[in-house]
Scaffold this active site. Sequence first.
Site, PDB file in Angstrom:
ATOM      1  N   GLU A  92      11.465 106.944 -35.709  1.00 17.94           N
ATOM      2  CA  GLU A  92      11.353 108.007 -36.726  1.00 17.94           C
ATOM      3  C   GLU A  92      12.491 108.044 -37.736  1.00 17.94           C
ATOM      4  OE1 GLU A  92      10.846 111.610 -34.455  1.00 17.94           O
ATOM      5  OE2 GLU A  92       8.980 110.922 -33.553  1.00 17.94           O
ATOM      6  N   GLU A 103       1.764 106.539 -29.054  1.00 21.61           N
ATOM      7  CA  GLU A 103       1.877 107.891 -28.462  1.00 21.61           C
ATOM      8  C   GLU A 103       0.600 108.646 -28.764  1.00 21.61           C
ATOM      9  OE1 GLU A 103       5.524 109.862 -29.544  1.00 21.61           O
ATOM     10  OE2 GLU A 103       6.694 108.032 -29.352  1.00 21.61           O
TER      11      GLU A 103
HETATM   12  C1  XIL Z   1       8.437 114.495 -26.661  1.00 21.80           C
HETATM   13  C2  XIL Z   1       8.171 114.742 -25.178  1.00 21.80           C
HETATM   14  O1  XIL Z   1       6.815 114.523 -24.915  1.00 21.80           O
HETATM   15  C3  XIL Z   1       8.577 116.146 -24.793  1.00 21.80           C
HETATM   16  O2  XIL Z   1       8.499 116.318 -23.386  1.00 21.80           O
HETATM   17  C4  XIL Z   1       9.997 116.439 -25.263  1.00 21.80           C
HETATM   18  O3  XIL Z   1      10.302 117.794 -25.009  1.00 21.80           O
HETATM   19  C5  XIL Z   1      10.151 116.163 -26.743  1.00 21.80           C
HETATM   20  O4  XIL Z   1       9.765 114.820 -27.014  1.00 21.80           O
HETATM   21  N1  XIL Z   1       7.753 111.529 -30.761  1.00 21.80           N
HETATM   22  C6  XIL Z   1       8.429 110.792 -29.814  1.00 21.80           C
HETATM   23  C7  XIL Z   1       8.475 111.269 -28.416  1.00 21.80           C
HETATM   24  O5  XIL Z   1       8.868 109.674 -30.123  1.00 21.80           O
HETATM   25  O6  XIL Z   1       9.662 110.886 -27.755  1.00 21.80           O
HETATM   26  C8  XIL Z   1       8.307 112.764 -28.333  1.00 21.80           C
HETATM   27  O7  XIL Z   1       8.215 113.138 -26.957  1.00 21.80           O
HETATM   28  C9  XIL Z   1       7.074 113.203 -29.093  1.00 21.80           C
HETATM   29  C10 XIL Z   1       7.192 112.828 -30.553  1.00 21.80           C
END
Ligand code: XIL
Length: 381
Positions: free
Chosen positions: A164, A269
Amino acid sequence: MKTIKNTILAMALVCFALSGCSKTTVETEAPATLKSALADKFYIGTALNQAQFTGVDTASIRLIKEQFSAIVPENCMKSEVIHPEEGRFDFTQADRFVDFGEANNLFITGHCLIWHSQTPQWLFVDEQGKDVSREVLIERMKNHITAVVSRYKGKIKGWDVVNEAILDDGSYRESKFYTIIGEEFIPLAFQFAHEADPDVELYYNDYSMANEGKRNGVVAMVKSIQEKGIRIDGIGMQGHIGMQYPAIEEFEKSLTAFAALGVNVMITELDLTVLPSPQGDVGADVAQTVKYQQEMNPYPDGLPKEVEAAWTARFNEFFKLFFKYQDKITRVTLWGVSDGDSWKNDWPVFGRTDYALLFDRNYQPKPIVNLIISESELTGF
Ligand code: XIL
């Protein structure tokens, strides 16, 4: 590699009282799983939480072993967990996650080395709390990446090196990495990771990748890494999608633009929220807030049939797209196993009931699972 169907020969003894006993062989097919159906296309992965990789959540573990071929840690490898203080690493959880993957023969991706979020604040400041110099931050970044990547050398097969770093308009996010080091922090991170494990795959990962601005920004940034002769193997498109966003055509444009760079594409994701997105000012009126909370959390007791059907249809469209580009996509990873565990229940609004994943709160496959399995058979090379 072609799909291997699990065929089980069930031996049934059927006794007929009048004609005496005779042995009959009945052939039944074990239900195909996501893992077996997609084996010739791409890895099908899931993010794991602590209760899963430590063996506590046995219902999830059963599904992980049965259905998935790849894993990524949801939180335990983020730098705030693994590197809480300068000079002190805590690999307790990360080691168990990797052990779980190895024991179950899963493709393991590490997530993530350099990210603006879930990063300990000490990384950026000196003893007086002032920002460190460019040189110091580069050194700290190098120490972090080298320690983590080399610990799992040969076990972790690919790393989300930078997460990101590009905004929706294509510009660089003003993170501490960027403001202290400049654009160079990205190629440096890839270089350090490569030096720590020359065989490991290296990825750039980001959300909202369907946006034109972000698409162009990511393409330009990845090209600049390649022009420096630095290794980058893949681009991860986080698939945090909704019922309206993104337009699938725009997602497709990004997918092909990334593939045209000569790197692999991963859907990293994936989850599909069915809940409304909070917008506008809710004000301070308590009654309004209750109304707002009900509007924002419309399905606490289950999805109406038509909403579930729309959700399934939307997810199916995305999987059809993944099948269309199966020669470019190496992995599709869900951000969690079943609905109860999804981060979407708490983000962007805390305490809602969402239905974002492939398995429901009782660990049962939703109709989309069978659709994916049956359509995968129609879309071979
Ligand atoms: C999220 C997790 O799912 C949560 O448990 C945590 O509180 C915050 O992070 N993008 C990403 C992930 O790259 O690491 C994130 O994961 C969601 C958004």
